[in-house]
Design an enzyme around this catalytic site. Structure first.
Site, PDB file in Angstrom:
ATOM      1  N   ASN A  10       0.792  -1.097  -0.095  1.00 32.98           N
ATOM      2  CA  ASN A  10      -0.177  -0.010  -0.008  1.00 32.98           C
ATOM      3  C   ASN A  10       0.874   1.235   0.287  1.00 32.98           C
ATOM      4  OD1 ASN A  10      -1.894   1.866   0.663  1.00 32.98           O
ATOM      5  ND2 ASN A  10      -2.573   1.031   2.266  1.00 32.98           N
ATOM      6  N   ARG A  93      -2.544  -2.095  -3.630  1.00 34.40           N
ATOM      7  CA  ARG A  93      -3.814  -1.477  -3.193  1.00 34.40           C
ATOM      8  C   ARG A  93      -3.518  -0.107  -4.433  1.00 34.40           C
ATOM      9  NH1 ARG A  93      -5.112   3.214   0.830  1.00 34.40           N
ATOM     10  NH2 ARG A  93      -7.267   3.424   0.378  1.00 34.40           N
ATOM     11  N   HIS A 182     -12.941   2.834  -0.268  1.00 39.68           N
ATOM     12  CA  HIS A 182     -12.782   1.803   0.723  1.00 39.68           C
ATOM     13  C   HIS A 182     -13.383   0.799   0.022  1.00 39.68           C
ATOM     14  CE1 HIS A 182     -13.114   5.024   4.031  1.00 39.68           C
ATOM     15  NE2 HIS A 182     -11.791   4.813   3.755  1.00 39.68           N
ATOM     16  N   ARG A 243     -12.363  15.593   7.205  1.00 41.84           N
ATOM     17  CA  ARG A 243     -12.961  15.779   6.056  1.00 41.84           C
ATOM     18  C   ARG A 243     -14.575  16.224   6.265  1.00 41.84           C
ATOM     19  NH1 ARG A 243     -11.552  10.440   2.982  1.00 41.84           N
ATOM     20  NH2 ARG A 243      -9.354  10.661   3.480  1.00 41.84           N
ATOM     21  N   ASP A 284      -9.809  12.252  16.996  1.00 43.08           N
ATOM     22  CA  ASP A 284      -9.829  10.758  17.395  1.00 43.08           C
ATOM     23  C   ASP A 284     -10.988  10.467  18.467  1.00 43.08           C
ATOM     24  OD1 ASP A 284      -9.223   8.421  19.214  1.00 43.08           O
ATOM     25  OD2 ASP A 284      -7.202   8.647  18.628  1.00 43.08           O
ATOM     26  N   GLU A 386      -8.503  -5.373   4.830  1.00 45.52           N
ATOM     27  CA  GLU A 386      -8.240  -4.837   3.580  1.00 45.52           C
ATOM     28  C   GLU A 386      -6.954  -5.559   2.951  1.00 45.52           C
ATOM     29  OE1 GLU A 386      -8.835  -0.725   5.045  1.00 45.52           O
ATOM     30  OE2 GLU A 386      -9.429  -0.267   2.956  1.00 45.52           O
TER      31      GLU A 386
HETATM   32  P1  AMP Z   1      -8.758   3.842  10.892  1.00 46.42           P
HETATM   33  O1  AMP Z   1      -8.719   4.565   9.897  1.00 46.42           O
HETATM   34  O2  AMP Z   1      -9.776   2.533  10.466  1.00 46.42           O
HETATM   35  O3  AMP Z   1      -7.342   3.277  11.303  1.00 46.42           O
HETATM   36  O4  AMP Z   1      -9.666   4.286  12.158  1.00 46.42           O
HETATM   37  C1  AMP Z   1      -8.711   5.145  13.134  1.00 46.42           C
HETATM   38  C2  AMP Z   1      -9.765   6.052  13.981  1.00 46.42           C
HETATM   39  O5  AMP Z   1     -10.432   4.977  14.947  1.00 46.42           O
HETATM   40  C3  AMP Z   1      -9.129   6.890  15.066  1.00 46.42           C
HETATM   41  O6  AMP Z   1      -8.812   8.149  14.765  1.00 46.42           O
HETATM   42  C4  AMP Z   1      -9.978   6.935  16.219  1.00 46.42           C
HETATM   43  O7  AMP Z   1     -10.980   7.923  16.192  1.00 46.42           O
HETATM   44  C5  AMP Z   1     -10.776   5.656  16.161  1.00 46.42           C
HETATM   45  N1  AMP Z   1     -10.546   4.835  17.193  1.00 46.42           N
HETATM   46  C6  AMP Z   1      -9.471   3.638  17.314  1.00 46.42           C
HETATM   47  N2  AMP Z   1      -9.678   3.078  18.411  1.00 46.42           N
HETATM   48  C7  AMP Z   1     -10.633   3.499  18.963  1.00 46.42           C
HETATM   49  C8  AMP Z   1     -11.514   3.081  20.301  1.00 46.42           C
HETATM   50  N3  AMP Z   1     -10.964   2.132  21.078  1.00 46.42           N
HETATM   51  N4  AMP Z   1     -12.562   3.970  20.736  1.00 46.42           N
HETATM   52  C9  AMP Z   1     -12.916   4.899  19.846  1.00 46.42           C
HETATM   53  N5  AMP Z   1     -12.405   5.136  18.595  1.00 46.42           N
HETATM   54  C10 AMP Z   1     -11.321   4.596  18.169  1.00 46.42           C
END
Ligand code: AMP
Length: 401
Positions: A10, A93, A182, A243, A284, A386
């Site tokens: 990726n 990817r 996605h 975004r 986050d 993925e």
């Molecule tokens: P991804 O792009 O799928 O890796 O998701 C990343 C996002 O998942 C992070 O910016 C967080 O907002 C969220 N995230 C990861 N772990 C947790 C958790 N335990 N509780 C709530 N949100 C989470």
């Protein structure tokens, strides 16, 4: 010797993420990441799964070629080198495959040229993906290389969902339509959700909510995507980490004419400084929930806007599908944030949707149902994978058994 290994790459503009999988049992042999390519402080982190002991290296890595050579050296130290006869293929990817690429495709010069032709609609992603492919071909010219497109799963969308209501000639001249992204995640998760329900993918209708830092929803009828929330680019649709998702396009004219902003400034605003981070300063979800628990009103409003949009898409896709068997949550937020799942489904009992408090709160890495027994429409959590999907599709195309 049987060749059952697939290397998944990726490639981003300044990073390469990789995983080496053994497709005889879908196990992972090594995972890693090269970051800050082109800087003095590039970083390589490599983990062979046999020992689980990560190795890290920091120093200058000039370009993708050097990055991939460094990865090959690390793999070789574990007896997993790229020259191994057990390596069957490399799966890449590729973010944008346009209308043309509806399936994973073995890469040749014509395929490379077509991915290049799509750069105007994916200026941030396709050039980096191409660099990764060219570098890998250079290192192993004899090995089959496969492009797995983020857009491919969505090419089954009917024209009524894929077209914007703008002048057709203008749209066609610039290849403006809704492509969706996605796709490997939506494909994997919708299939795994059918399995969780104990039914064939052809029999079930599901709404998949991929909620990570980027976020998208899809409506999947009988295993085929019929609508998705991202469009020409990954900016449309749900509220995301940084975004905006959907907004009145006239906001852009207004920011240019009245706000005096340039197109590039508006682009940055909507892609990088909007969504949750624009609304409350954090992207986050863990931090946002912590602030809500402390009574922070900005964080609460950001959360409410996020949930409101999510609910609108669940309702819209319910209407698009007519009958829904499951709503499926995946990716970082979808898999981990129980309050998001609970709030998104709250009040939708009339549509047959409900979550069970205890099931929803329980932590697990496994696909699972979080709805009560009586729910007409199941609510599920399915961890996405993925890399496994890219490896599976690559191996299905070129694997030698
Ligand atoms: P991804 O792009 O799928 O890796 O998701 C990343 C996002 O998942 C992070 O910016 C967080 O907002 C969220 N995230 C990861 N772990 C947790 C958790 N335990 N509780 C709530 N949100 C989470």
């Amino acid at each position: 010797m049987s060749s059952s290994r697939v290397l998944v790459l990726n490639s981003g503009s300044s990073s390469v993420k990789y995983q080496l999988l053994d497709m005889s049992d879908s196990s992972r042999l090594a995972v890693g990441l090269v970051e800050r390519i082109g800087e003095e402080t590039s970083r390589l982190r490599h983990t062979p799964l046999a020992t689980g002991a990560s190795r890290e290296w920091t120093g200058p890595i000039a370009d993708h070629e050097a990055a991939l050579k460094a990865v090959a050296e690390e793999l070789a130290k574990d007896g997993l080198g790229l020259d191994s006869p057990e390596l069957a293929a490399i799966g890449h990817r590729v973010v944008h495959g346009g209308k043309h690429f509806t399936e994973p495709t073995v890469i040749d010069d014509a395929v490379l040229a077509e991915i290049e032709r799509l750069i105007p609609v994916a200026p941030l992603h396709n050039p980096a993906n191409l660099t990764g492919i060219r570098t890998a071909r250079h290192l192993r010219p004899d090995l089959p290389q496969v492009a797995v497109f983020d857009t491919a799963f969505h090419t089954t969308m009917p024209e009524s969902a894929a077209r914007y209501a703008i002048d057709t000639e203008t749209a066609d001249a610039h290849r403006i339509r809704r492509y969706g992204f996605h796709g490997t995640s939506h494909a994997y998760v919708s299939r795994a959700a059918a399995e969780l329900l104990g039914r064939a993918p052809e029999e079930v209708n599901v709404i998949v909510l991929h909620l990570g830092n980027g976020a998208s929803a899809s409506a999947v009828r009988g295993g085929k995507c019929v609508d998705t929330s991202m469009g020409l680019t990954p900016l449309e649709g749900l509220v995301m980490g940084t975004r905006s998702g959907d907004l009145d396009p006239a906001v852009i004219f207004h920011l240019a004419r009245v706000g005096g902003m340039s197109i590039d400034e508006i682009d940055t605003l909507l892609n990088k400084k909007s969504g949750l981070i624009g609304l409350c300063g954090d992207n986050d979800m863990r931090e946002i929930r912590r602030r809500i628990d402390d009574g922070d009103e900005r964080a609460q409003l950001a959360f409410d806007i996020y949930i409101h949009r999510l609910k609108k898409y669940i309702g819209a896709y319910y209407a698009v599908l007519g009958r829904v068997d499951a709503v499926v949550f995946t990716a970082g937020v979808g898999e981990n944030a129980a309050p998001v799942r609970e709030a998104a489904v709250a009040g939708l009992e009339g549509l047959g949707l409900a979550v069970d408090g205890a099931l929803n709160a329980a932590r697990s890495d496994e696909p699972r149902l979080v709805s009560p027994e009586y729910a007409r429409v199941k609510v599920a959590v399915v961890p996405t994978d993925e890399e496994l999907e890219i490896a599976t599709q690559t191996y299905a195309l070129v694997g030698r058994h």
